[in-house]
Scaffold this active site. Structure first.
Site, PDB file in Angstrom:
ATOM      1  N   ARG A 107       3.110  15.758 -13.065  1.00  0.00           N
ATOM      2  CA  ARG A 107       2.645  14.382 -12.856  1.00  0.00           C
ATOM      3  C   ARG A 107       3.736  13.371 -13.175  1.00  0.00           C
ATOM      4  NH1 ARG A 107      -2.029  15.324 -17.155  1.00  0.00           N
ATOM      5  NH2 ARG A 107      -1.593  17.416 -16.384  1.00  0.00           N
ATOM      6  N   LYS A 137       5.981  27.647 -22.335  1.00  0.00           N
ATOM      7  CA  LYS A 137       4.830  28.466 -21.988  1.00  0.00           C
ATOM      8  C   LYS A 137       4.961  29.852 -22.622  1.00  0.00           C
ATOM      9  CE  LYS A 137       4.408  26.559 -17.271  1.00  0.00           C
ATOM     10  NZ  LYS A 137       3.046  26.024 -17.241  1.00  0.00           N
TER      11      LYS A 137
END
EC number: 3.4.11.1
Length: 493
Positions: free
Chosen positions: A343, A269
């Site tokens: 996920r 990120k």
């Protein structure tokens, strides 16, 4: 620090002698002030009229009433009568406590507009609001603000004792979750989160199983293991269990995303996006808070709290884009982006949850920025394979004030986006509809016939501002809605 007390004041409010009274009023209606002694009431009403106080929600007027039975009166606006609900009282109570702290007022007694005994539900909401509104996370401040001042008590005139008991348990569970969310990554990592779960279980009489990185691999939870293997702190799988003394009315599994810090992994990120990523464990913290309360409430429901705890870091051993990983249920996942890691961890936890054969699964995860784009920062996305279950959660969330909005999962064109892969499923679905494709990914790991609700709490799990009963930082979102729902199942209401 002594905890603030919330308790009932059963006598006529005219008999109360103390520092302050807080009268909740509907917009345009000052009649509840007449419940106070005549001298206090007249002074308060006169000042309110002079100050043009309307009673809109969020308005609070402090009226000096020296020479009467109390030093001053807080007049607290609830807004239009027809729009007032449980959460209005919760917000009003929180705003009152914040004002008391600002004014350095140690105690007050709350008077609501309705005459007679206060219902259990409204008493509970006022109790929750007071405790949530008084929350501060100042553990790491060497010099604390208002170090010598604490609010001692909030009394509720003719309040319901059971409502106070429940409100305390619910709010303290949410504040416990907030504390954990606010802890930084150098304090809470997968190992220390597991230790916290064990400590919680020991204190409150829950069963707790913790699986280390070796056991995780032996159990076939390679998705969870892969996300965490780039970190110096290995992953942990946590299973908390509550079983009622009699036959349970239902078995419910609560699943929480437990990324104690998310750097993005090899798809790292940018710095601005990495800031606050300690909050990526919010789902896990909510599960721990819920289990804490469940142990005290003792519902006739079997509840399993399941957390996949990992830290997503770049390293020579980190998982890569293009990797193919076998999940616990036997399905293969192709990795498109290592920053879509939540996920991937949940794939194994949902698979494990399904093996328990629960009636229902609720998962909570700070899963997608796409959900925030769609719904804003204050509302969670709700996704489901069972419309009736979703309706129950939505009704419950409306009562608790934890906003949710259902998003559709019936467009097979979107589902194809996660099937465009060399494996069974891809961990991203393209730029558009990202919250939906993430939920579709999760559904691949929910067992046949199990009712499932996924709450994408990426927005409301963290607050950038102070509003209502929230301060800046972790909110503990989802704790009260899940508790309210489980208690409803237990009571067959």
């Amino acid at each position: 620090m002594k905890e603030m007390e919330v308790r009932a004041f059963k006598d006529d409010i005219k008999k109360y002698k103390g520092k302050s009274v807080a009268v909740f009023v509907y917009e345009g209606d000052l009649k509840p002030l007449a419940r106070l002694s005549k001298g206090t009431s007249n002074k308060a009403k006169r000042v309110a009229e002079l100050e043009n106080f309307k009673g809109k929600e969020g308005e609070i007027l402090k009226v000096p009433t020296l020479g009467t039975s109390v030093d001053f009166v807080y007049i607290v606006g609830l807004g239009k009568k027809e729009k007032v609900g449980e959460d209005t009282y919760r917000r009003a109570s929180a705003n009152l406590v914040k004002r008391m702290r600002r004014d350095k007022v140690e105690s007050t007694v709350v008077v609501i507009p309705r005459r007679g005994d206060v219902s259990k539900e409204i008493t509970k909401a006022i109790t929750e609001g007071a405790i949530l509104g008084n929350y501060r996370f100042d553990k790491y401040k060497s010099k604390k603000e208002d170090e010598k001042f604490e609010i001692k008590e909030v009394l509720i005139n003719r309040g319901d004792e059971e409502g106070i008991r429940l409100g305390k348990i619910f709010a303290e569970a949410q504040n416990y979750a907030r504390n954990l969310v606010n802890e930084p990554g150098n304090v809470i990592n997968p190992i220390t989160l597991a230790e916290e779960a064990k400590k919680l279980a020991e204190e409150f009489g829950l069963e707790c199983k913790v699986y280390d990185e070796k056991q995780i691999q032996e159990m076939g939870m390679m998705a969870l293991y892969s996300v965490g293997k780039g970190s110096a702190t290995p992953p942990r799988f946590i299973h908390l269990i509550y079983k009622p003394s009699g036959k349970p009315k239902e078995k419910i599994a609560l699943v929480g995303k437990g990324l104690t810090f998310d750097s993005g992994g090899l798809n790292i990120k940018p710095g601005d996006y990495m800031r606050t990523m300690k909050m990526d464990k919010s789902g896990a913290c909510a599960v721990l808070g819920i289990m804490r309360a469940i142990a005290q409430l003792k519902p006739d429901v079997e509840v399993h709290g399941l957390i996949g705890a990992a830290e997503n870091m770049p390293d020579g051993n980190a998982y890569r884009p293009d990797d193919v990983i076998k999940a616990k249920n036997g399905k293969y996942i192709e990795i498109d982006n290592t920053d879509a890691e939540g996920r991937v961890t949940l794939a194994d936890v949902l698979s494990y949850a399904s093996e328990l054969k629960p009636d229902k699964i609720i998962d909570m995860a700070t899963l997608t920025g796409a959900c925030m784009v769609a719904l804003g920062e204050y509302t969670a996305g709700l996704f489901t394979n069972a419309p009736d279950f979703a309706e129950e959660i939505k009704k419950t969330a409306k009562r608790t004030g934890e906003r949710v909005w259902e998003l559709p999962m019936d467009d097979e064109r979107l589902r194809k986006k996660i099937k465009n892969t060399v494996a069974d499923v891809l961990n991203t679905g393209g730029r558009y509809g990202g919250a939906i494709t993430a939920a579709m990914f999760l559904e691949e790991f929910v067992g046949e016939g199990i009712k499932w609700v996924h709450l994408d709490i990426a927005g409301p799990a963290w607050s950038k501002e102070e509003y209502g009963y929230y301060t800046k930082g972790g909110t503990g979102f989802g704790v009260r809605t899940c508790l309210e729902y489980i208690m409803k199942v237990s009571s067959n209401v």
